[in-house]
Design a protein around this motif. Structure first.
Motif, PDB file in Angstrom:
ATOM      1  N   UNK A   1      17.374 -11.188   0.478  1.00 49.50           N
ATOM      2  CA  UNK A   1      17.112 -12.809   0.704  1.00 49.50           C
ATOM      3  C   UNK A   1      17.310 -13.397   1.505  1.00 49.50           C
ATOM      4  N   UNK A   2      16.658 -14.093   2.104  1.00 49.10           N
ATOM      5  CA  UNK A   2      16.898 -14.464   3.798  1.00 49.10           C
ATOM      6  C   UNK A   2      18.159 -15.437   3.802  1.00 49.10           C
ATOM      7  N   UNK A   3      18.585 -15.175   4.108  1.00 49.55           N
ATOM      8  CA  UNK A   3      20.202 -16.364   4.797  1.00 49.55           C
ATOM      9  C   UNK A   3      19.428 -17.556   5.073  1.00 49.55           C
ATOM     10  N   UNK A   4      20.310 -18.626   5.181  1.00 49.59           N
ATOM     11  CA  UNK A   4      20.171 -19.791   6.479  1.00 49.59           C
ATOM     12  C   UNK A   4      19.996 -19.531   7.961  1.00 49.59           C
ATOM     13  N   UNK A   5      20.934 -18.479   8.242  1.00 50.75           N
ATOM     14  CA  UNK A   5      21.493 -18.070   9.766  1.00 50.75           C
ATOM     15  C   UNK A   5      20.352 -17.383   9.955  1.00 50.75           C
ATOM     16  N   UNK A   6      19.310 -16.489   8.710  1.00 49.27           N
ATOM     17  CA  UNK A   6      19.042 -15.308   9.329  1.00 49.27           C
ATOM     18  C   UNK A   6      18.023 -15.605  10.643  1.00 49.27           C
ATOM     19  N   UNK A   7      17.791 -14.600  11.410  1.00 46.56           N
ATOM     20  CA  UNK A   7      16.501 -14.945  12.242  1.00 46.56           C
ATOM     21  C   UNK A   7      15.417 -13.991  12.233  1.00 46.56           C
ATOM     22  N   UNK A   8      15.426 -12.963  11.843  1.00 48.75           N
ATOM     23  CA  UNK A   8      14.948 -11.659  11.956  1.00 48.75           C
ATOM     24  C   UNK A   8      14.491 -10.625  10.831  1.00 48.75           C
ATOM     25  N   UNK A   9      13.555  -9.805  10.911  1.00 49.28           N
ATOM     26  CA  UNK A   9      13.018  -8.863   9.750  1.00 49.28           C
ATOM     27  C   UNK A   9      12.712  -7.657  10.328  1.00 49.28           C
ATOM     28  N   UNK A  10      13.271  -7.034   9.668  1.00 48.24           N
ATOM     29  CA  UNK A  10      12.562  -5.379   9.208  1.00 48.24           C
ATOM     30  C   UNK A  10      11.316  -5.273   8.748  1.00 48.24           C
ATOM     31  N   UNK A  11      10.077  -4.221   9.090  1.00 49.43           N
ATOM     32  CA  UNK A  11       9.371  -3.840   8.188  1.00 49.43           C
ATOM     33  C   UNK A  11       9.240  -2.451   8.665  1.00 49.43           C
ATOM     34  N   UNK A  12       8.522  -1.542   7.686  1.00 51.15           N
ATOM     35  CA  UNK A  12       7.810  -0.380   7.477  1.00 51.15           C
ATOM     36  C   UNK A  12       6.382  -0.217   7.597  1.00 51.15           C
ATOM     37  N   UNK A  13       5.609   0.439   8.878  1.00 45.85           N
ATOM     38  CA  UNK A  13       4.203  -0.179   8.892  1.00 45.85           C
ATOM     39  C   UNK A  13       3.536   1.548   8.659  1.00 45.85           C
ATOM     40  N   UNK A  14       3.073   1.742   7.787  1.00 47.05           N
ATOM     41  CA  UNK A  14       2.403   3.150   7.643  1.00 47.05           C
ATOM     42  C   UNK A  14       1.448   3.792   8.204  1.00 47.05           C
ATOM     43  N   UNK A  15       1.080   4.600   9.221  1.00 47.42           N
ATOM     44  CA  UNK A  15      -0.373   4.706   9.590  1.00 47.42           C
ATOM     45  C   UNK A  15      -1.630   4.694   8.986  1.00 47.42           C
ATOM     46  N   UNK A  16      -0.664   5.329   7.136  1.00 48.18           N
ATOM     47  CA  UNK A  16      -2.033   5.164   6.317  1.00 48.18           C
ATOM     48  C   UNK A  16      -1.056   4.881   5.250  1.00 48.18           C
ATOM     49  N   UNK A  17      -1.356   4.257   3.827  1.00 50.23           N
ATOM     50  CA  UNK A  17      -1.021   4.913   2.817  1.00 50.23           C
ATOM     51  C   UNK A  17      -0.961   5.730   2.376  1.00 50.23           C
ATOM     52  N   UNK A  18      -1.851   6.995   1.593  1.00 53.72           N
ATOM     53  CA  UNK A  18      -3.326   7.237   1.387  1.00 53.72           C
ATOM     54  C   UNK A  18      -2.725   8.550   2.354  1.00 53.72           C
ATOM     55  N   UNK A  19      -2.203   9.983   2.425  1.00 53.56           N
ATOM     56  CA  UNK A  19      -1.533  10.966   3.002  1.00 53.56           C
ATOM     57  C   UNK A  19      -2.122  12.269   2.085  1.00 53.56           C
ATOM     58  N   UNK A  20      -2.806  13.187   3.356  1.00 54.98           N
ATOM     59  CA  UNK A  20      -3.150  14.308   1.731  1.00 54.98           C
ATOM     60  C   UNK A  20      -1.805  15.552   2.175  1.00 54.98           C
ATOM     61  N   UNK A  21      -2.090  16.609   1.031  1.00 54.41           N
ATOM     62  CA  UNK A  21      -0.953  17.347   1.628  1.00 54.41           C
ATOM     63  C   UNK A  21      -1.266  18.394   2.566  1.00 54.41           C
ATOM     64  N   UNK A  22      -0.112  18.612   3.113  1.00 57.77           N
ATOM     65  CA  UNK A  22       0.245  19.546   4.837  1.00 57.77           C
ATOM     66  C   UNK A  22      -0.206  18.395   5.436  1.00 57.77           C
ATOM     67  N   UNK A  23      -0.393  17.422   5.814  1.00 62.38           N
ATOM     68  CA  UNK A  23      -0.826  16.512   6.740  1.00 62.38           C
ATOM     69  C   UNK A  23       0.318  14.923   7.366  1.00 62.38           C
ATOM     70  N   UNK A  24       0.286  15.188   9.096  1.00 61.46           N
ATOM     71  CA  UNK A  24       0.815  14.401   9.642  1.00 61.46           C
ATOM     72  C   UNK A  24       0.815  12.784   9.584  1.00 61.46           C
ATOM     73  N   UNK A  25       1.628  11.816   9.222  1.00 61.61           N
ATOM     74  CA  UNK A  25       1.484  10.671   9.369  1.00 61.61           C
ATOM     75  C   UNK A  25       2.718   9.777  10.931  1.00 61.61           C
TER      76      UNK A  25
END
Length: 190
Positions: free
Chosen positions: A4-28
């Motif tokens: 939950x953001x605080x009053x002093x907070x200014x930055x945010x972190x997030x994760x962004x996958x190249x795909x939401x659906x990945x085949x077994x044995x493949x890389x992303x």
């Protein structure tokens, strides 16, 4: 997991996958992003992530990295935007399912926004919705995620994890369907 953001907070972190659906044995890839709209002058960034090693495995990526020992996430291409002068850690543990990345700055001004590192994963086994999350303990210590400004205040306002679906490779699905068709065909033939 989100903070939950605080009053002093200014930055945010997030994760962004190249795909939401990945085949077994493949890389992303998974981009580790920092949103710093103000922009604030940053003194330190410490990120800890968790993932399920039964389904995902980090692939070593260290071309141009500051730290290249062991299994690493890739930060080499992002040095221009985030030129840290103190390199604390860059590790991935495929047994415990933990990733740690820590940088700091004593002499240079770091105030960038965008992708600061990238993780390459191998999808090992099928599963719907496996999570990759930030570890948050709130102690600003080891195994904690935080972002400090130059006044040594934690200015992290939020951190959002992500999930991916590891789907069976097409040949596995074809084999399964062929087997099911055979099961249904045999009783009718008799």
């Amino acid at each position: 997991f989100s903070l939950i953001p605080t009053a002093q907070a200014a930055v945010y972190l997030s994760l962004e996958p190249s795909s939401q659906n990945i085949s077994t044995g493949s890389q992303f890839t998974l981009n580790m992003n920092l949103s710093n709209a103000a922009p604030e002058q940053l003194a330190a960034l410490n990120v800890w992530l968790s993932f399920d090693p039964a389904y995902l495995e980090v692939v070593d990526s260290d071309t141009g990295n500051w730290i290249t020992t062991g299994i690493n996430v890739l930060d080499g291409p992002y040095h221009n935007a985030f030129y840290w002068d103190y390199h604390d850690h860059n590790t991935a543990d495929n047994v415990t399912g933990r990733i740690g990345y820590g940088e700091g700055s004593f002499a240079t001004n770091v105030s960038g926004s965008g992708t600061f590192a990238q993780i390459k994963f191998l999808a090992k086994a099928p599963i719907l919705n496996t999570q990759i999350n930030y570890l948050m303990t709130g102690t600003s210590g080891v195994d904690d995620t935080y972002v400090y400004d130059i006044s040594a205040h934690d200015i992290l306002g939020g951190a959002s994890g992500t999930s991916v679906n590891v789907i069976p490779e097409p040949m596995t699905i074809l084999t399964l369907l062929t087997g099911l068709a055979g099961v249904f065909y045999l009783p009718r033939k008799r």
